[in-house]
Design a protein around this motif. Structure first.
Motif, PDB file in Angstrom:
ATOM      1  N   GLU A 141       4.885   9.964  -2.573  1.00  0.00           N
ATOM      2  CA  GLU A 141       4.483  10.821  -1.456  1.00  0.00           C
ATOM      3  C   GLU A 141       2.962  10.940  -1.330  1.00  0.00           C
ATOM      4  OE1 GLU A 141       6.398  14.620  -1.546  1.00  0.00           O
ATOM      5  OE2 GLU A 141       8.350  13.600  -1.504  1.00  0.00           O
ATOM      6  N   MET A 142       2.281  10.896  -2.493  1.00  0.00           N
ATOM      7  CA  MET A 142       0.826  11.105  -2.498  1.00  0.00           C
ATOM      8  C   MET A 142       0.109   9.982  -1.743  1.00  0.00           C
ATOM      9  SD  MET A 142      -1.115  11.962  -5.977  1.00  0.00           S
ATOM     10  CE  MET A 142       0.398  12.116  -6.883  1.00  0.00           C
ATOM     11  N   LYS A 143      -0.621  10.335  -0.703  1.00  0.00           N
ATOM     12  CA  LYS A 143      -1.307   9.308   0.091  1.00  0.00           C
ATOM     13  C   LYS A 143      -2.757   9.734   0.322  1.00  0.00           C
ATOM     14  CE  LYS A 143       2.673   7.539   2.599  1.00  0.00           C
ATOM     15  NZ  LYS A 143       3.719   8.594   2.641  1.00  0.00           N
ATOM     16  N   ASP A 144      -3.502   8.876   1.048  1.00  0.00           N
ATOM     17  CA  ASP A 144      -4.869   9.204   1.463  1.00  0.00           C
ATOM     18  C   ASP A 144      -5.742   9.749   0.331  1.00  0.00           C
ATOM     19  OD1 ASP A 144      -4.168   8.473   3.992  1.00  0.00           O
ATOM     20  OD2 ASP A 144      -3.505  10.484   4.532  1.00  0.00           O
ATOM     21  N   MET A 145      -5.774   9.021  -0.758  1.00  0.00           N
ATOM     22  CA  MET A 145      -6.638   9.428  -1.860  1.00  0.00           C
ATOM     23  C   MET A 145      -8.089   9.148  -1.468  1.00  0.00           C
ATOM     24  SD  MET A 145      -4.375  10.122  -4.240  1.00  0.00           S
ATOM     25  CE  MET A 145      -5.198   9.933  -5.788  1.00  0.00           C
ATOM     26  N   ALA A 198       4.885  10.523 -14.119  1.00  0.00           N
ATOM     27  CA  ALA A 198       3.895  11.584 -13.844  1.00  0.00           C
ATOM     28  C   ALA A 198       3.555  11.639 -12.352  1.00  0.00           C
ATOM     29  CB  ALA A 198       2.630  11.342 -14.666  1.00  0.00           C
ATOM     30  N   LEU A 199       3.386  10.476 -11.731  1.00  0.00           N
ATOM     31  CA  LEU A 199       3.022  10.466 -10.301  1.00  0.00           C
ATOM     32  C   LEU A 199       4.194  10.936  -9.435  1.00  0.00           C
ATOM     33  CD1 LEU A 199       0.960   7.130 -10.106  1.00  0.00           C
ATOM     34  CD2 LEU A 199       0.059   9.455  -9.970  1.00  0.00           C
ATOM     35  N   ARG A 200       5.397  10.534  -9.821  1.00  0.00           N
ATOM     36  CA  ARG A 200       6.578  10.963  -9.042  1.00  0.00           C
ATOM     37  C   ARG A 200       6.755  12.481  -9.079  1.00  0.00           C
ATOM     38  NH1 ARG A 200       8.757   6.871  -6.938  1.00  0.00           N
ATOM     39  NH2 ARG A 200       9.329   4.994  -8.072  1.00  0.00           N
ATOM     40  N   PHE A 201       6.403  13.068 -10.243  1.00  0.00           N
ATOM     41  CA  PHE A 201       6.595  14.513 -10.403  1.00  0.00           C
ATOM     42  C   PHE A 201       5.292  15.302 -10.239  1.00  0.00           C
ATOM     43  CE2 PHE A 201      10.355  12.605 -12.143  1.00  0.00           C
ATOM     44  CZ  PHE A 201      11.351  13.412 -11.616  1.00  0.00           C
ATOM     45  N   ASN A 202       4.282  14.639  -9.636  1.00  0.00           N
ATOM     46  CA  ASN A 202       2.997  15.292  -9.366  1.00  0.00           C
ATOM     47  C   ASN A 202       2.354  15.915 -10.600  1.00  0.00           C
ATOM     48  OD1 ASN A 202       2.659  14.744  -6.636  1.00  0.00           O
ATOM     49  ND2 ASN A 202       4.186  16.314  -6.111  1.00  0.00           N
ATOM     50  N   ASP A 203       2.541  15.304 -11.751  1.00  0.00           N
ATOM     51  CA  ASP A 203       1.909  15.811 -12.969  1.00  0.00           C
ATOM     52  C   ASP A 203       0.542  15.130 -13.116  1.00  0.00           C
ATOM     53  OD1 ASP A 203       1.119  16.649 -15.453  1.00  0.00           O
ATOM     54  OD2 ASP A 203       3.084  16.343 -16.395  1.00  0.00           O
ATOM     55  N   SER A 248       0.840  -1.195   0.000  1.00  0.00           N
ATOM     56  CA  SER A 248       0.000   0.000   0.000  1.00  0.00           C
ATOM     57  C   SER A 248       0.884   1.258   0.000  1.00  0.00           C
ATOM     58  CB  SER A 248      -0.842  -0.056   1.281  1.00  0.00           C
ATOM     59  OG  SER A 248      -1.701   1.020   1.347  1.00  0.00           O
ATOM     60  N   PRO A 249       0.424   2.411  -0.470  1.00  0.00           N
ATOM     61  CA  PRO A 249      -0.810   2.608  -1.223  1.00  0.00           C
ATOM     62  C   PRO A 249      -0.619   2.408  -2.743  1.00  0.00           C
ATOM     63  CG  PRO A 249       0.105   4.743  -0.585  1.00  0.00           C
ATOM     64  CD  PRO A 249       1.039   3.696  -0.039  1.00  0.00           C
ATOM     65  N   TRP A 250       0.510   2.909  -3.322  1.00  0.00           N
ATOM     66  CA  TRP A 250       0.726   2.744  -4.761  1.00  0.00           C
ATOM     67  C   TRP A 250       1.604   1.505  -4.957  1.00  0.00           C
ATOM     68  CZ3 TRP A 250      -1.989   6.092  -7.776  1.00  0.00           C
ATOM     69  CH2 TRP A 250      -2.410   7.286  -7.174  1.00  0.00           C
ATOM     70  N   VAL A 251       1.217   0.644  -5.875  1.00  0.00           N
ATOM     71  CA  VAL A 251       1.894  -0.648  -5.981  1.00  0.00           C
ATOM     72  C   VAL A 251       2.188  -1.001  -7.442  1.00  0.00           C
ATOM     73  CG1 VAL A 251       1.727  -3.107  -5.370  1.00  0.00           C
ATOM     74  CG2 VAL A 251       0.658  -1.396  -3.899  1.00  0.00           C
ATOM     75  N   LEU A 252       3.397  -1.508  -7.654  1.00  0.00           N
ATOM     76  CA  LEU A 252       3.829  -1.932  -8.988  1.00  0.00           C
ATOM     77  C   LEU A 252       3.919  -3.452  -9.020  1.00  0.00           C
ATOM     78  CD1 LEU A 252       7.072  -0.068 -10.146  1.00  0.00           C
ATOM     79  CD2 LEU A 252       4.955  -0.358 -11.441  1.00  0.00           C
ATOM     80  N   TRP A 253       3.431  -4.046 -10.090  1.00  0.00           N
ATOM     81  CA  TRP A 253       3.604  -5.506 -10.259  1.00  0.00           C
ATOM     82  C   TRP A 253       4.143  -5.727 -11.675  1.00  0.00           C
ATOM     83  CZ3 TRP A 253      -1.006  -9.061 -11.783  1.00  0.00           C
ATOM     84  CH2 TRP A 253      -0.535 -10.361 -12.023  1.00  0.00           C
ATOM     85  N   GLN A 254       5.383  -6.221 -11.724  1.00  0.00           N
ATOM     86  CA  GLN A 254       5.968  -6.394 -13.046  1.00  0.00           C
ATOM     87  C   GLN A 254       6.226  -7.848 -13.428  1.00  0.00           C
ATOM     88  OE1 GLN A 254       8.771  -2.983 -12.303  1.00  0.00           O
ATOM     89  NE2 GLN A 254       8.132  -2.477 -14.381  1.00  0.00           N
ATOM     90  N   HIS A 255       6.654  -8.659 -12.474  1.00  0.00           N
ATOM     91  CA  HIS A 255       6.971 -10.041 -12.844  1.00  0.00           C
ATOM     92  C   HIS A 255       6.340 -11.029 -11.859  1.00  0.00           C
ATOM     93  CE1 HIS A 255       9.533  -8.282 -15.847  1.00  0.00           C
ATOM     94  NE2 HIS A 255      10.135  -7.569 -14.908  1.00  0.00           N
ATOM     95  N   GLU A 256       7.171 -11.569 -10.955  1.00  0.00           N
ATOM     96  CA  GLU A 256       6.673 -12.607 -10.038  1.00  0.00           C
ATOM     97  C   GLU A 256       5.805 -12.045  -8.913  1.00  0.00           C
ATOM     98  OE1 GLU A 256       9.669 -12.825 -11.305  1.00  0.00           O
ATOM     99  OE2 GLU A 256       9.583 -14.813 -12.242  1.00  0.00           O
ATOM    100  N   TYR A 257       6.209 -10.904  -8.372  1.00  0.00           N
ATOM    101  CA  TYR A 257       5.514 -10.360  -7.200  1.00  0.00           C
ATOM    102  C   TYR A 257       5.376  -8.844  -7.324  1.00  0.00           C
ATOM    103  CZ  TYR A 257      10.482  -9.853  -6.241  1.00  0.00           C
ATOM    104  OH  TYR A 257      11.811  -9.561  -6.370  1.00  0.00           O
ATOM    105  N   ALA A 258       4.542  -8.274  -6.470  1.00  0.00           N
ATOM    106  CA  ALA A 258       4.342  -6.821  -6.496  1.00  0.00           C
ATOM    107  C   ALA A 258       5.262  -6.146  -5.492  1.00  0.00           C
ATOM    108  CB  ALA A 258       2.884  -6.526  -6.172  1.00  0.00           C
ATOM    109  N   GLU A 259       5.404  -4.834  -5.639  1.00  0.00           N
ATOM    110  CA  GLU A 259       6.259  -4.048  -4.726  1.00  0.00           C
ATOM    111  C   GLU A 259       5.636  -2.674  -4.480  1.00  0.00           C
ATOM    112  OE1 GLU A 259      10.735  -4.539  -5.916  1.00  0.00           O
ATOM    113  OE2 GLU A 259       9.436  -4.692  -7.689  1.00  0.00           O
ATOM    114  N   PRO A 260       5.831  -2.132  -3.270  1.00  0.00           N
ATOM    115  CA  PRO A 260       5.302  -0.784  -3.017  1.00  0.00           C
ATOM    116  C   PRO A 260       6.131   0.253  -3.759  1.00  0.00           C
ATOM    117  CG  PRO A 260       6.527  -1.575  -1.107  1.00  0.00           C
ATOM    118  CD  PRO A 260       6.527  -2.695  -2.097  1.00  0.00           C
ATOM    119  N   MET A 261       5.498   1.392  -4.126  1.00  0.00           N
ATOM    120  CA  MET A 261       6.207   2.365  -4.954  1.00  0.00           C
ATOM    121  C   MET A 261       6.836   3.524  -4.199  1.00  0.00           C
ATOM    122  SD  MET A 261       3.987   2.921  -8.336  1.00  0.00           S
ATOM    123  CE  MET A 261       4.841   4.418  -8.756  1.00  0.00           C
TER     124      MET A 261
END
Ligand code: PMV
Length: 326
Positions: A174-178, A224-229, A158-171
């Motif tokens: 900074e943006m939280k509590d959406m 975009a999310l990293r740079f708040n765009d 949580s909260p933003w999560v990337l899944w690319q291959h075998e397992y997912a990972e948190p990102m």
């Protein structure tokens, strides 16, 4: 330990997992990115029982919605339990009880939260019975959960999560509590399950190049999310769910989850965005309902959208840690 009770949240994908590598235990044909929906939860209670067979039944608790799992759904759930038992070398039989804290007739899929909760419950119980060196490692649990239902591997983080291959990972954004809204335009059971959709989309001529398109969007959205765009993020997220729905519509046989209601909601979202040049990230899953994610500083537009759509549809609104259903 005779019994454990565990919960796990659902998640909404902004870059979609649609299409899997055959025979790989739900490995995706492209990476995906999700936001974890902390307020939408499945609870699983696992209890050791005498007898030769595992069993499922609905978890009955005043604060939870009664769950009605189909025979097929129950078998899929118990098959995942067996995978987990094999992994830990557990011979005993178990009663699995599960339920959601959100209505099951609101067209929200609960496979991500259910399989994540079952994986976490089994890990807690089995680790006490037969400890394994990897038994509490989140990445290993995410990988195991993926084998039950692909999207569930993202619900371990949580909260933003990337899944690319075998397992997912948190990102680590900074943006939280959406804030999260679901405009429920259709609350009946869908005719094409997401498991079937994963297979059917590979027949679409548009599936050629789909993994590449999704990977480019994934990279761009992370940026975009990293740079708040937010403007850029919103465009990417929009293009992405439209791309997935085009795959459905061009498969053989073709199918669609979009209803007139979904289209009307999407049109309104466009109008709002054009008027204010700001608004939520809008997305749709393999279903007719429209999900919107708002930043914390968009509280006013969150309330306005919610009020506007509630005139015509049921709107589920989840604010911060508190959740309420309208
Ligand atoms: O995990 P599954 O097999 O239910 O697939 C989920 C597919 C989508 O919800 C449409 C997209 C996603 O990434 O969650």
């Amino acid at each position: 330990m005779n019994s454990v009770l565990v919960s796990a949240p659902s998640n909404i994908a902004l870059i979609k997992y649609m299409g899997k590598i055959e025979g790989s235990g739900n490995k995706p044909t492209n990476g995906s990115l999700s936001y974890t929906l902390e307020n939408l939860k499945t609870f699983v209670r696992l209890t050791a029982i005498e007898g030769a067979q595992d069993q499922w039944k609905a978890l009955v608790r005043e604060d939870l919605e009664p769950l009605n799992l189909s025979e097929k759904g129950q078998q899929r759930f118990l098959k995942h339990l067996q995978t987990l038992k094999d992994k830990w070398g557990i011979q005993k039989s178990f009663l699995v009880e599960s339920a959601n804290n959100f209505p099951s007739d609101c067209g929200l899929a609960s496979s991500a939260s259910s399989f994540a909760a079952l994986t976490l419950a089994a890990a807690e119980m089995f680790q006490a019975m037969n400890p394994q060196p990897w038994g509490t490692d989140k990445k290993t649990l995410s990988e195991l959960s993926r084998q039950g239902s692909g999207s569930s591997c993202r619900s371990l983080f949580s909260p933003w999560v990337l899944w690319q291959h075998e397992y997912a990972e948190p990102m680590g954004l900074e943006m939280k509590d959406m804030h999260h809204i679901v405009v429920v335009v259709e609350d009946s059971k869908k005719e094409v399950s997401s498991s079937e959709a994963h297979k059917l989309v590979t027949t679409s001529p548009k599936f050629v190049g789909r993994p590449e398109r999704a990977e480019i969007r994934l990279k761009d959205l992370v940026h975009a999310l990293r740079f708040n765009d937010w403007h850029m993020a919103r465009q990417i997220v929009w293009d992405e769910f439209i791309d997935m729905h085009r795959l459905f519509e061009t498969s053989t046989p073709a199918f669609s989850y979009m209803t007139d209601g979904s289209k009307a909601v999407l049109e309104d979202c466009q109008k709002f965005w054009n008027r204010w040049q700001d608004g939520p990230l809008v997305t749709m899953d393999a279903g007719a309902n429209v999900h919107m994610l708002f930043r914390n500083d968009q509280k006013k537009s969150f309330a306005e959208y919610r009020e506007h759509f509630a005139k015509s549809f049921k709107v589920l609104a989840f604010e911060g840690v508190k959740s309420d259903v309208h």
